[in-house]
Design a protein around this motif. Structure first.
Motif, PDB file in Angstrom:
ATOM      1  N   CYS A  70       0.802  -1.052   0.020  1.00 53.29           N
ATOM      2  CA  CYS A  70      -0.174   0.146  -0.013  1.00 53.29           C
ATOM      3  C   CYS A  70       0.997   1.217   0.106  1.00 53.29           C
ATOM      4  CB  CYS A  70      -0.838   0.021   1.171  1.00 53.29           C
ATOM      5  SG  CYS A  70      -2.354   1.105   1.245  1.00 53.29           S
ATOM      6  N   VAL A  71       1.814   1.358   0.493  1.00 53.97           N
ATOM      7  CA  VAL A  71       2.729   2.341   0.811  1.00 53.97           C
ATOM      8  C   VAL A  71       3.491   2.665  -0.340  1.00 53.97           C
ATOM      9  CG1 VAL A  71       4.831   3.369   1.810  1.00 53.97           C
ATOM     10  CG2 VAL A  71       2.929   2.510   3.306  1.00 53.97           C
ATOM     11  N   ALA A  72       4.089   1.300  -1.077  1.00 52.92           N
ATOM     12  CA  ALA A  72       4.808   1.554  -2.293  1.00 52.92           C
ATOM     13  C   ALA A  72       4.083   2.344  -3.511  1.00 52.92           C
ATOM     14  CB  ALA A  72       5.245   0.156  -2.709  1.00 52.92           C
ATOM     15  N   ASP A  73       2.503   2.167  -3.461  1.00 55.29           N
ATOM     16  CA  ASP A  73       1.824   2.624  -4.379  1.00 55.29           C
ATOM     17  C   ASP A  73       1.033   3.926  -4.136  1.00 55.29           C
ATOM     18  OD1 ASP A  73       2.415   0.524  -6.154  1.00 55.29           O
ATOM     19  OD2 ASP A  73       0.466  -0.636  -5.682  1.00 55.29           O
ATOM     20  N   CYS A  74       1.283   4.167  -2.717  1.00 55.60           N
ATOM     21  CA  CYS A  74       0.746   5.676  -2.360  1.00 55.60           C
ATOM     22  C   CYS A  74       0.629   6.673  -3.214  1.00 55.60           C
ATOM     23  CB  CYS A  74       0.973   5.906  -0.790  1.00 55.60           C
ATOM     24  SG  CYS A  74       0.036   6.841   0.047  1.00 55.60           S
ATOM     25  N   THR A  75      -0.500   7.306  -3.293  1.00 59.94           N
ATOM     26  CA  THR A  75      -0.336   8.777  -3.660  1.00 59.94           C
ATOM     27  C   THR A  75      -1.482   9.736  -2.894  1.00 59.94           C
ATOM     28  OG1 THR A  75      -2.461   7.997  -4.977  1.00 59.94           O
ATOM     29  CG2 THR A  75      -0.201   7.954  -6.132  1.00 59.94           C
ATOM     30  N   ALA A  76      -1.613   9.334  -1.410  1.00 63.70           N
ATOM     31  CA  ALA A  76      -2.423  10.015  -0.755  1.00 63.70           C
ATOM     32  C   ALA A  76      -2.134  11.301  -0.448  1.00 63.70           C
ATOM     33  CB  ALA A  76      -2.529   9.069   0.451  1.00 63.70           C
ATOM     34  N   CYS A  77      -0.640  11.705  -0.509  1.00 64.20           N
ATOM     35  CA  CYS A  77      -0.601  13.369  -0.368  1.00 64.20           C
ATOM     36  C   CYS A  77       0.585  13.731  -1.774  1.00 64.20           C
ATOM     37  CB  CYS A  77       0.171  13.663   1.032  1.00 64.20           C
ATOM     38  SG  CYS A  77       2.091  13.333   1.048  1.00 64.20           S
ATOM     39  N   GLY A  78       0.599  14.949  -1.545  1.00 61.24           N
ATOM     40  CA  GLY A  78       1.298  15.436  -2.777  1.00 61.24           C
ATOM     41  C   GLY A  78       3.033  15.077  -2.925  1.00 61.24           C
ATOM     42  N   LEU A  79       3.255  14.598  -1.728  1.00 60.37           N
ATOM     43  CA  LEU A  79       4.769  14.078  -1.748  1.00 60.37           C
ATOM     44  C   LEU A  79       5.156  12.966  -2.737  1.00 60.37           C
ATOM     45  CD1 LEU A  79       5.840  14.252   2.275  1.00 60.37           C
ATOM     46  CD2 LEU A  79       6.161  16.144   0.273  1.00 60.37           C
ATOM     47  N   HIS A  80       4.273  12.197  -3.218  1.00 64.23           N
ATOM     48  CA  HIS A  80       4.307  11.121  -4.094  1.00 64.23           C
ATOM     49  C   HIS A  80       4.890  11.832  -5.269  1.00 64.23           C
ATOM     50  CE1 HIS A  80       0.714  12.273  -5.994  1.00 64.23           C
ATOM     51  NE2 HIS A  80       0.945  11.458  -7.013  1.00 64.23           N
ATOM     52  N   LYS A  81       4.472  12.994  -5.544  1.00 65.06           N
ATOM     53  CA  LYS A  81       4.984  13.533  -6.865  1.00 65.06           C
ATOM     54  C   LYS A  81       6.575  13.432  -7.221  1.00 65.06           C
ATOM     55  CE  LYS A  81       0.755  16.305  -7.234  1.00 65.06           C
ATOM     56  NZ  LYS A  81       0.478  17.575  -6.663  1.00 65.06           N
ATOM     57  N   GLY A  82       7.171  13.940  -5.985  1.00 63.52           N
ATOM     58  CA  GLY A  82       8.695  14.087  -6.236  1.00 63.52           C
ATOM     59  C   GLY A  82       9.617  12.821  -5.688  1.00 63.52           C
ATOM     60  N   ARG A  83       8.894  11.838  -5.291  1.00 66.04           N
ATOM     61  CA  ARG A  83       9.669  10.656  -4.777  1.00 66.04           C
ATOM     62  C   ARG A  83      10.424   9.744  -5.965  1.00 66.04           C
ATOM     63  NH1 ARG A  83       4.619   7.565  -3.085  1.00 66.04           N
ATOM     64  NH2 ARG A  83       4.318   6.402  -4.962  1.00 66.04           N
ATOM     65  N   ASN A  84      11.475   9.219  -5.456  1.00 66.63           N
ATOM     66  CA  ASN A  84      12.011   8.245  -6.448  1.00 66.63           C
ATOM     67  C   ASN A  84      11.471   6.691  -5.859  1.00 66.63           C
ATOM     68  OD1 ASN A  84      13.516   9.490  -8.590  1.00 66.63           O
ATOM     69  ND2 ASN A  84      14.702  10.387  -6.872  1.00 66.63           N
ATOM     70  N   VAL A 144       6.874  10.652   7.463  1.00 65.54           N
ATOM     71  CA  VAL A 144       6.263  10.531   6.294  1.00 65.54           C
ATOM     72  C   VAL A 144       7.435   9.686   5.450  1.00 65.54           C
ATOM     73  CG1 VAL A 144       5.066  12.794   6.066  1.00 65.54           C
ATOM     74  CG2 VAL A 144       7.595  12.706   5.327  1.00 65.54           C
ATOM     75  N   LYS A 145       6.595   8.889   4.490  1.00 66.57           N
ATOM     76  CA  LYS A 145       7.362   7.808   3.621  1.00 66.57           C
ATOM     77  C   LYS A 145       7.988   8.272   2.480  1.00 66.57           C
ATOM     78  CE  LYS A 145       5.586   5.014   6.914  1.00 66.57           C
ATOM     79  NZ  LYS A 145       6.243   4.952   8.156  1.00 66.57           N
ATOM     80  N   CYS A 146       7.815   9.491   1.972  1.00 63.33           N
ATOM     81  CA  CYS A 146       8.195  10.012   0.984  1.00 63.33           C
ATOM     82  C   CYS A 146       9.022  11.419   1.096  1.00 63.33           C
ATOM     83  CB  CYS A 146       7.026  10.591  -0.204  1.00 63.33           C
ATOM     84  SG  CYS A 146       6.240   8.831  -0.757  1.00 63.33           S
ATOM     85  N   ARG A 147       9.966  11.713   0.443  1.00 65.37           N
ATOM     86  CA  ARG A 147      10.851  12.841   0.744  1.00 65.37           C
ATOM     87  C   ARG A 147      10.024  14.058   0.313  1.00 65.37           C
ATOM     88  NH1 ARG A 147      15.922  15.116  -2.818  1.00 65.37           N
ATOM     89  NH2 ARG A 147      16.986  16.585  -1.105  1.00 65.37           N
ATOM     90  N   PRO A 164      -1.560   7.024   9.191  1.00 63.39           N
ATOM     91  CA  PRO A 164      -2.163   5.813   9.620  1.00 63.39           C
ATOM     92  C   PRO A 164      -0.881   4.822   8.937  1.00 63.39           C
ATOM     93  CG  PRO A 164      -3.642   7.080   8.077  1.00 63.39           C
ATOM     94  CD  PRO A 164      -2.462   7.731   8.054  1.00 63.39           C
ATOM     95  N   TYR A 165      -0.119   4.658   8.111  1.00 64.22           N
ATOM     96  CA  TYR A 165       0.997   3.961   8.057  1.00 64.22           C
ATOM     97  C   TYR A 165       1.569   3.617   9.150  1.00 64.22           C
ATOM     98  CZ  TYR A 165      -0.477   4.640   3.160  1.00 64.22           C
ATOM     99  OH  TYR A 165      -1.146   4.624   2.208  1.00 64.22           O
ATOM    100  N   LEU A 166       2.393   4.810   9.856  1.00 63.54           N
ATOM    101  CA  LEU A 166       3.000   4.461  10.959  1.00 63.54           C
ATOM    102  C   LEU A 166       2.190   4.003  12.065  1.00 63.54           C
ATOM    103  CD1 LEU A 166       5.757   4.862  12.439  1.00 63.54           C
ATOM    104  CD2 LEU A 166       5.123   7.379  12.998  1.00 63.54           C
TER     105      LEU A 166
HETATM  106 FE1  SF4 Z   1       1.537   8.423   0.657  1.00 63.12          FE
HETATM  107 FE2  SF4 Z   1       3.073   8.901   3.013  1.00 63.12          FE
HETATM  108 FE3  SF4 Z   1       4.017   9.096   0.556  1.00 63.12          FE
HETATM  109 FE4  SF4 Z   1       2.277  10.652   1.232  1.00 63.12          FE
HETATM  110  S1  SF4 Z   1       4.227  10.690   2.081  1.00 63.12           S
HETATM  111  S2  SF4 Z   1       2.454   9.848  -0.770  1.00 63.12           S
HETATM  112  S3  SF4 Z   1       0.735   9.848   2.608  1.00 63.12           S
HETATM  113  S4  SF4 Z   1       3.123   7.282   1.691  1.00 63.12           S
END
Ligand code: SF4
Ligand code: URA
Length: 252
Positions: A70-84, A144-147, A164-166
């Motif tokens: 679920c985390v690997a595919d997460c797009t629940a917040c804007g941080l997913h856009k910039g992550r590797n 947070v799981k994304c940079r 919720p993930y943590l």
């Molecule tokens: Fe999802 Fe967390 Fe990454 Fe945001 S920071 S996209 S909530 S995994």
């Protein structure tokens, strides 16, 4: 190398040994007991403490495999856009110790593992100084799981989306003690704003799990004098853990 030599070497690597000695006086052992004033005070969980936001239906109840996917595919917040890579967390999934940082930096984003850059090296040395390793009885995760871009702090909405993930990680690990590394971790885990200085040296409550607060390793790299305080916090954490374990042993 015997145990005390190894420990001294760790402290030297952490850069706290000379400072600690200076304060404790010449020849004082690094095993100096914690100052008497720092007794264990378990705070009553305050009603306004909302440790983490309620999990969305998807994260609650998940097992490790589902949660990781679920985390690997997460797009629940804007941080997913910039992550590797997402940075889920690493370590012993049944650890007594959980260390929580803020969020991935550039190295972590590239490798998908928490605390692998400079701050991570210091964290490893801090763990070693109290005889811990990142994969044995320790789990390491972030708020947070994304940079966050440019290593800025995660925003409130980003931390809330990721919480919720943590929370589920904590439920699955069931650590005996959580160590919050830095203000972002502390504030998000405790659900209230306060300075590190005011939070250090007490045992707080994070949804029923004891939590202690110390400085973030990246801050310590920039602020040498506070390394001695971080060492105090680690000693405090060790004595808190010992107290928890003997209380549990007595109860069984
Ligand atoms: Fe999802 Fe967390 Fe990454 Fe945001 S920071 S996209 S909530 S995994
Ligand atoms: N800083 C953090 O807070 N977490 C990491 O994983 C790396 C650096």
């Amino acid at each position: 190398m015997n145990d005390s030599q190894r420990r001294e070497e760790m402290l030297r690597e952490m850069g706290i040994s000379p400072i600690w000695r200076l304060r404790a006086g010449p020849g004082a052992a690094v095993d100096e007991p914690m100052p008497a004033a720092r007794t264990l005070i378990a705070e009553e969980p305050s009603p306004q403490t909302a440790p983490l936001a309620p999990p969305p239906a998807e994260a609650g109840g998940m097992d490790w495999t589902a949660l990781k996917a679920c985390v690997a595919d997460c797009t629940a917040c804007g941080l997913h856009k910039g992550r590797n890579k997402t940075v889920f967390g690493v370590g012993d999934e049944r650890a007594n110790w959980l260390f929580v940082g803020e969020g991935p930096g550039a190295d972590e984003d590239a490798q998908g593992e928490p605390f692998v850059g400079q701050a991570g090296k210091l964290l490893d040395n801090m763990l070693a100084a109290i005889h811990l390793k990142r994969d044995t009885n320790v789990y390491i995760a972030n708020i947070v799981k994304c940079r966050p871009p440019g290593n800025r702090n995660p925003q409130t909405d980003e931390a809330a989306a990721c919480a919720p993930y943590l929370k589920r990680q904590i439920e699955l690990i069931r650590p005996k003690l959580i160590v919050a590394l830095g203000k972002v971790a502390a504030v998000n885990l405790l659900g209230r704003d306060a300075s590190i200085a005011s939070l250090r040296g007490s045992v707080h409550d994070c949804g029923g799990i004891p939590l202690i607060v110390t400085y973030h390793p990246a801050y310590l790299l920039r602020t040498l004098p506070d390394k001695a305080k971080a060492w105090e916090d680690l000693c405090f954490a060790v004595s808190a853990m010992q107290g928890l374990q003997s209380a549990q042993a007595a109860a069984t």
